[in-house]
Design a protein around this motif. Structure first.
Motif, PDB file in Angstrom:
ATOM      1  N   LEU A 121      18.206 -26.499 -10.812  1.00  0.00           N
ATOM      2  CA  LEU A 121      18.851 -25.403 -11.531  1.00  0.00           C
ATOM      3  C   LEU A 121      18.053 -24.120 -11.341  1.00  0.00           C
ATOM      4  CD1 LEU A 121      19.847 -27.106 -14.882  1.00  0.00           C
ATOM      5  CD2 LEU A 121      21.300 -26.559 -12.940  1.00  0.00           C
ATOM      6  N   ARG A 122      18.769 -23.026 -11.113  1.00  0.00           N
ATOM      7  CA  ARG A 122      18.167 -21.698 -10.999  1.00  0.00           C
ATOM      8  C   ARG A 122      18.695 -20.878 -12.173  1.00  0.00           C
ATOM      9  NH1 ARG A 122      14.867 -18.962  -7.254  1.00  0.00           N
ATOM     10  NH2 ARG A 122      15.460 -20.726  -5.981  1.00  0.00           N
ATOM     11  N   THR A 123      17.810 -20.232 -12.881  1.00  0.00           N
ATOM     12  CA  THR A 123      18.253 -19.436 -14.027  1.00  0.00           C
ATOM     13  C   THR A 123      19.079 -18.250 -13.540  1.00  0.00           C
ATOM     14  OG1 THR A 123      16.206 -18.183 -13.964  1.00  0.00           O
ATOM     15  CG2 THR A 123      16.285 -20.083 -15.444  1.00  0.00           C
ATOM     16  N   ALA A 124      20.074 -17.902 -14.333  1.00  0.00           N
ATOM     17  CA  ALA A 124      20.974 -16.801 -14.012  1.00  0.00           C
ATOM     18  C   ALA A 124      21.067 -15.893 -15.243  1.00  0.00           C
ATOM     19  CB  ALA A 124      22.345 -17.348 -13.630  1.00  0.00           C
ATOM     20  N   PRO A 125      21.599 -14.700 -15.073  1.00  0.00           N
ATOM     21  CA  PRO A 125      21.698 -13.776 -16.222  1.00  0.00           C
ATOM     22  C   PRO A 125      22.606 -14.299 -17.339  1.00  0.00           C
ATOM     23  CG  PRO A 125      22.197 -12.657 -14.147  1.00  0.00           C
ATOM     24  CD  PRO A 125      22.043 -14.095 -13.842  1.00  0.00           C
ATOM     25  N   GLN A 126      22.377 -13.795 -18.518  1.00  0.00           N
ATOM     26  CA  GLN A 126      23.178 -14.062 -19.710  1.00  0.00           C
ATOM     27  C   GLN A 126      23.167 -15.545 -20.099  1.00  0.00           C
ATOM     28  OE1 GLN A 126      27.034 -12.359 -18.981  1.00  0.00           O
ATOM     29  NE2 GLN A 126      26.247 -10.257 -19.019  1.00  0.00           N
ATOM     30  N   GLY A 127      22.028 -16.191 -19.904  1.00  0.00           N
ATOM     31  CA  GLY A 127      21.868 -17.571 -20.371  1.00  0.00           C
ATOM     32  C   GLY A 127      22.555 -18.617 -19.521  1.00  0.00           C
ATOM     33  N   ARG A 128      23.015 -18.263 -18.368  1.00  0.00           N
ATOM     34  CA  ARG A 128      23.684 -19.239 -17.502  1.00  0.00           C
ATOM     35  C   ARG A 128      22.688 -19.854 -16.525  1.00  0.00           C
ATOM     36  NH1 ARG A 128      28.164 -15.782 -14.896  1.00  0.00           N
ATOM     37  NH2 ARG A 128      26.486 -14.289 -15.058  1.00  0.00           N
ATOM     38  N   ALA A 129      23.160 -20.830 -15.758  1.00  0.00           N
ATOM     39  CA  ALA A 129      22.329 -21.460 -14.726  1.00  0.00           C
ATOM     40  C   ALA A 129      23.194 -21.763 -13.512  1.00  0.00           C
ATOM     41  CB  ALA A 129      21.702 -22.730 -15.257  1.00  0.00           C
ATOM     42  N   HIS A 130      22.638 -21.555 -12.343  1.00  0.00           N
ATOM     43  CA  HIS A 130      23.329 -21.888 -11.087  1.00  0.00           C
ATOM     44  C   HIS A 130      22.673 -23.126 -10.491  1.00  0.00           C
ATOM     45  CE1 HIS A 130      25.656 -18.276 -11.195  1.00  0.00           C
ATOM     46  NE2 HIS A 130      24.583 -17.494 -11.144  1.00  0.00           N
ATOM     47  N   ARG A 131      23.491 -23.953  -9.861  1.00  0.00           N
ATOM     48  CA  ARG A 131      22.979 -25.177  -9.268  1.00  0.00           C
ATOM     49  C   ARG A 131      22.497 -24.906  -7.841  1.00  0.00           C
ATOM     50  NH1 ARG A 131      26.171 -30.665 -10.024  1.00  0.00           N
ATOM     51  NH2 ARG A 131      24.915 -30.656 -11.898  1.00  0.00           N
ATOM     52  N   ILE A 132      21.312 -25.368  -7.534  1.00  0.00           N
ATOM     53  CA  ILE A 132      20.746 -25.286  -6.181  1.00  0.00           C
ATOM     54  C   ILE A 132      20.806 -26.691  -5.594  1.00  0.00           C
ATOM     55  CG2 ILE A 132      18.675 -24.797  -4.821  1.00  0.00           C
ATOM     56  CD1 ILE A 132      19.592 -22.316  -6.103  1.00  0.00           C
TER      57      ILE A 132
END
Length: 160
Positions: A121-132
């Motif tokens: 998981l990579r942190t993303a803005p506004q409390g979201r997360a993107h999958r790597i």
């Protein structure tokens, strides 16, 4: 083998007899084996990057392929060069009485299969997360002697 026909034999004995028969067959066919291969599993790069290099050397003579891999700037070519050298060593081990300089070795098959994917998981803005997705792959290579295949083909057609 006559004893196995007359009475019931344990499974372990049947397996041992089958292994012995295969070993005898391999020793009788030594030097006539032809194609050999090598494989490498769980290489931690994307399979798409490795396929670019694999397509470049598929069907080439071993000498030409080694030169292509040695002077190619891609990281995948280093890995594929190691697999090719391993396949050559395996061929020499199986065909000890044939001189490697006399053999016209070429790359018969190269294929790259997708392996395990590590999910991070990579942190993303506004409390979201993107999958790597960290991809890996398996490489398999088969080399053969062109002279050997030319000799074997006519005898196979005569027997058919």
């Amino acid at each position: 083998m006559e004893a196995t026909d007359n009475k019931k034999v344990k499974k372990s004995v049947r397996i041992r007899l089958a292994k012995e028969a295969k070993k005898e067959q391999d020793s009788a066919n030594s030097g006539k084996l032809g194609a050999t291969g090598a494989s490498l599993r769980n290489v931690p790069t994307a399979p798409r990057k490795m396929r670019l290099v694999a397509d470049m050397i598929r069907g080439e003579r071993v000498n030409v392929a080694l030169n292509l891999l040695r002077f190619d700037h891609k990281h995948a070519s280093n890995t594929l060069e190691k697999v090719l050298l391993s396949a050559i060593a395996n061929w020499q081990q199986k065909n000890e009485e044939i001189n490697i300089e006399d053999a016209d070795l070429y790359i018969k098959e190269v294929f790259v299969d997708s392996g395990r994917i590590l999910k991070r998981l990579r942190t993303a803005p506004q409390g979201r997360a993107h999958r790597i997705r960290k991809r890996s792959h398996h490489v398999s290579m088969v080399i053969d002697d062109r002279n050997r295949t030319a000799e074997v083909t006519p005898t196979e057609t005569e027997n058919s």
